[in-house]
Design an enzyme around this catalytic site. Sequence first.
Site, PDB file in Angstrom:
ATOM      1  N   LYS A 195       0.846  -1.189   0.000  1.00  0.00           N
ATOM      2  CA  LYS A 195       0.000   0.000   0.000  1.00  0.00           C
ATOM      3  C   LYS A 195       0.885   1.245   0.000  1.00  0.00           C
ATOM      4  O   LYS A 195       1.682   1.450   0.923  1.00  0.00           O
ATOM      5  CB  LYS A 195      -0.907  -0.010   1.234  1.00  0.00           C
ATOM      6  CG  LYS A 195      -1.856   1.171   1.274  1.00  0.00           C
ATOM      7  CD  LYS A 195      -2.799   1.083   2.461  1.00  0.00           C
ATOM      8  CE  LYS A 195      -3.733   2.271   2.525  1.00  0.00           C
ATOM      9  NZ  LYS A 195      -4.617   2.224   3.687  1.00  0.00           N
ATOM     10  N   LYS A 248      -2.222  -1.540  -3.772  1.00  0.00           N
ATOM     11  CA  LYS A 248      -3.087  -0.360  -3.724  1.00  0.00           C
ATOM     12  C   LYS A 248      -2.230   0.895  -3.814  1.00  0.00           C
ATOM     13  O   LYS A 248      -1.259   0.985  -3.056  1.00  0.00           O
ATOM     14  CB  LYS A 248      -3.868  -0.368  -2.403  1.00  0.00           C
ATOM     15  CG  LYS A 248      -4.813   0.818  -2.247  1.00  0.00           C
ATOM     16  CD  LYS A 248      -5.489   0.802  -0.887  1.00  0.00           C
ATOM     17  CE  LYS A 248      -6.432   2.016  -0.783  1.00  0.00           C
ATOM     18  NZ  LYS A 248      -7.052   2.156   0.513  1.00  0.00           N
TER      19      LYS A 248
END
Length: 323
Positions: A195, A248
């Site tokens: 992330k 992400k």
Amino acid sequence: MLRRPRRLRANKAIRNLVRETKLNVEDLIYPLFVVEGEGIKSEISSLPDVYHFSIDKLAEEIEELKELGIEHVILFGIPHDHEKDACGSEGYNDNGIIQRAIRKIKEVDSEMNVITDVCMCEYTSHGHCGILTEGGYVDNDQTLEYLAKIAVSHVKAGADMVAPSDMMDGRIQAIREALDKEGFEHIAIMSYSVKYASTFYGPFREAANSAPAFGDRKTYQMDPANTNEAIIESELDVLEGADILMVKPALSYLDVIRRVKDNFDLPLAAYNVSGEYAMLKSAVKNGILAEGAIYESVMSIKRAGADIIITYFAKDLAKMLKK
Ligand SMILES: [Zn+2]
């Protein structure tokens, strides 16, 4: 003899036959934002066609998703501001917003796969994803305890899968151990393993009211310039017991998706984040791009190697794929 690849593009049926990558409604996870209150279905201004729902309004939405063939949701809860505190205790309140939302969804459709985002930023008064030390640094190991409590509380309420998004070191192991101890060894963990500290989360922060009150998240989320680190993060999560990995955001990180996919055998998810959605959705709404751009851009995520896609476009895509 001339080689003629155009033969396999001659008509729609042939093109369907030889298509290398297929986007299916089963691949899609739809994010849902749940707020306190009653009778609320209000559009999030930065995310056109995406809504805040109060729990009493969830049934309608779940029925709609079911009709569209969408089988997975990921939940984000927005508590009242006065319920926020330094350690995000509303996050593990067995009667908190998420816990009640899970029970409601399961009541409406017991087969809906309910995944919950596990983090503290929606519940902390300071908006960071963990417990702060006096200097404002997020204390890793203290935070683990709280994340584990949140995950257990979600599963007790009926969640089918938990998805920790905080980026603390060691959280997968901490959550796995806590779930197992409570007899939830059958519950899978989808880890936000890779992330990045991304600007593309902007609209989400408005939607979830979770912007940090000071500073940024760069001491725990990854530097957008790094991909070796994506391998290290994924490897640690595999060793700690993650069942699904995730990258992400998605669209600016297609190379990272491919690298993670090539290096690990676990199913891989990608989060087509709010900023990616908002840009494209406004272009389509304003007639700058045709709707096909949605299919093409989500297809690129699948083609890059994602097996699972979390996307605000899930409903649009489900309709397009039916045609
Ligand atoms: Zn967070």
